[in-house]
Write an enzyme that holds these catalytic residues in place. Structure first.
Site, PDB file in Angstrom:
ATOM      1  N   SER A 158     -13.074 -53.106 141.694  1.00  0.00           N
ATOM      2  CA  SER A 158     -11.680 -53.048 142.094  1.00  0.00           C
ATOM      3  C   SER A 158     -11.320 -51.612 142.500  1.00  0.00           C
ATOM      4  CB  SER A 158     -10.793 -53.595 140.966  1.00  0.00           C
ATOM      5  OG  SER A 158      -9.481 -53.819 141.409  1.00  0.00           O
ATOM      6  N   GLU A 183     -11.034 -64.329 145.900  1.00  0.00           N
ATOM      7  CA  GLU A 183     -10.236 -63.195 145.430  1.00  0.00           C
ATOM      8  C   GLU A 183      -8.915 -63.086 146.174  1.00  0.00           C
ATOM      9  OE1 GLU A 183     -12.057 -59.492 144.425  1.00  0.00           O
ATOM     10  OE2 GLU A 183     -14.058 -60.263 144.878  1.00  0.00           O
ATOM     11  N   HIS A 239     -11.267 -62.380 141.371  1.00  0.00           N
ATOM     12  CA  HIS A 239     -11.408 -60.929 141.299  1.00  0.00           C
ATOM     13  C   HIS A 239     -11.954 -60.457 139.953  1.00  0.00           C
ATOM     14  CE1 HIS A 239     -10.617 -56.846 142.598  1.00  0.00           C
ATOM     15  NE2 HIS A 239      -9.903 -56.609 141.518  1.00  0.00           N
TER      16      HIS A 239
END
Length: 284
Positions: A167, A224, A266
């Site tokens: 991320s 995601e 995610h």
């Protein structure tokens, strides 16, 4: 030292995974391949290091090592099966001095690139109340005091250090690969937050030194979406990330490995990417 919580500076709470406490169950048992330990480092905002040192005698040149950003979360998702697959590979989680998986405000600052005049530090254009642009400072800390503390008593091969980030950590991993490619031997950017300042990361890539092109792995899920955004998960990988990775192929000598992780959201790409990253880091 006051511990960072999942509450933002504006009082908003984020998604559940942003507030989750790190149980760190991996530390509750012994493992046949690794000895696990933790240490606190007072540098910067205060960090915790989570270390999995291979058992046995290290090779003459030292162990290869995989550095995992957001170490509290990374080691929370680490399993005995991951460790078994990482025999002969040291793992170092670089986290913050918090009991939660993520130190949201601090990681926003540390993992985002500087931009603009002066030191490039500025208010976060996406998250009200946060600051951004501390990546250069954090990279110095990571390759300086934090690396020294992590490798104290751990014989490491300096030519086989790999950096993994997820991320915002994935965004930082790209920043490190493009601005200081000699800081690690290999780079694994997982679900990188290209959306945070897409124009900036493209400018950074355009300025990268074409003479130094380290191995780069990029992995992301096909379900995601940004935390808190409306609508169902998408059916396919993030277009902005795929376009950015494709643009890197125009960079002389840079040929990133790209892996789309099927059916993963995610937060799920942390654990989902670890088998890939372990194999990548263990490579000669």
């Amino acid at each position: 030292m006051e511990k960072i919580t999942g509450m933002g500076a504006t009082g908003r709470v984020g998604p559940d995974h942003a507030r989750a406490e790190a149980r760190l169950a991996i530390f509750e048992t012994e493992h046949p391949t690794h000895v696990l330990s933790q240490k606190t480092v007072a540098t910067g905002p205060g960090h915790r290091l989570f270390i999995a040192a291979p058992r046995g005698t290290p090779p003459a040149q030292g162990w290869p090592v995989l550095y995992l950003l957001d170490g509290n979360a990374a080691f929370d998702f680490l399993t005995p099966a991951h460790l078994a697959a990482a025999e002969g590979l040291a793992l170092v989680g670089v986290g913050y001095d918090t009991d939660r998986q993520f130190a949201r405000e601090q990681r926003t600052f540390d993992f985002t690139a500087p931009d603009g005049p002066g030191d490039g530090i500025r208010p976060d254009p996406v998250h009200e109340g946060r600051m951004a642009g501390g990546a250069a400072q954090f990279l110095d800390r990571l390759t300086g005091a934090l690396r020294k503390a992590a490798e104290d008593g751990l014989r490491v091969d300096p030519s086989r250090r790999t950096l993994w980030g997820h991320s915002f950590g994935g965004l930082f991993t790209l920043y490190a690969a493009l601005t200081r490619p000699d800081s690690f031997a290999r780079f694994a950017a997982i679900s990188p937050s290209i959306w945070w300042d897409e124009a900036l990361i493209h400018r950074i890539a355009a300025r990268a030194d074409p003479a130094v092109t380290p191995p780069l792995l990029v992995a992301l899920g096909d379900r995601e979406k940004r935390s808190g955004s409306d609508g169902p998960p998408p059916n396919g990988p993030a277009p902005a990330t795929m376009a950015f990775v494709e643009s890197l192929r125009w960079h002389p000598g840079l040929d990133p490995q790209v892996h789309v992780l099927p059916s993963l959201k995610h937060i799920e790409t942390i654990a989902g990417s670890l088998p890939l990253a372990i194999r990548f880091a263990a490579g000669a």
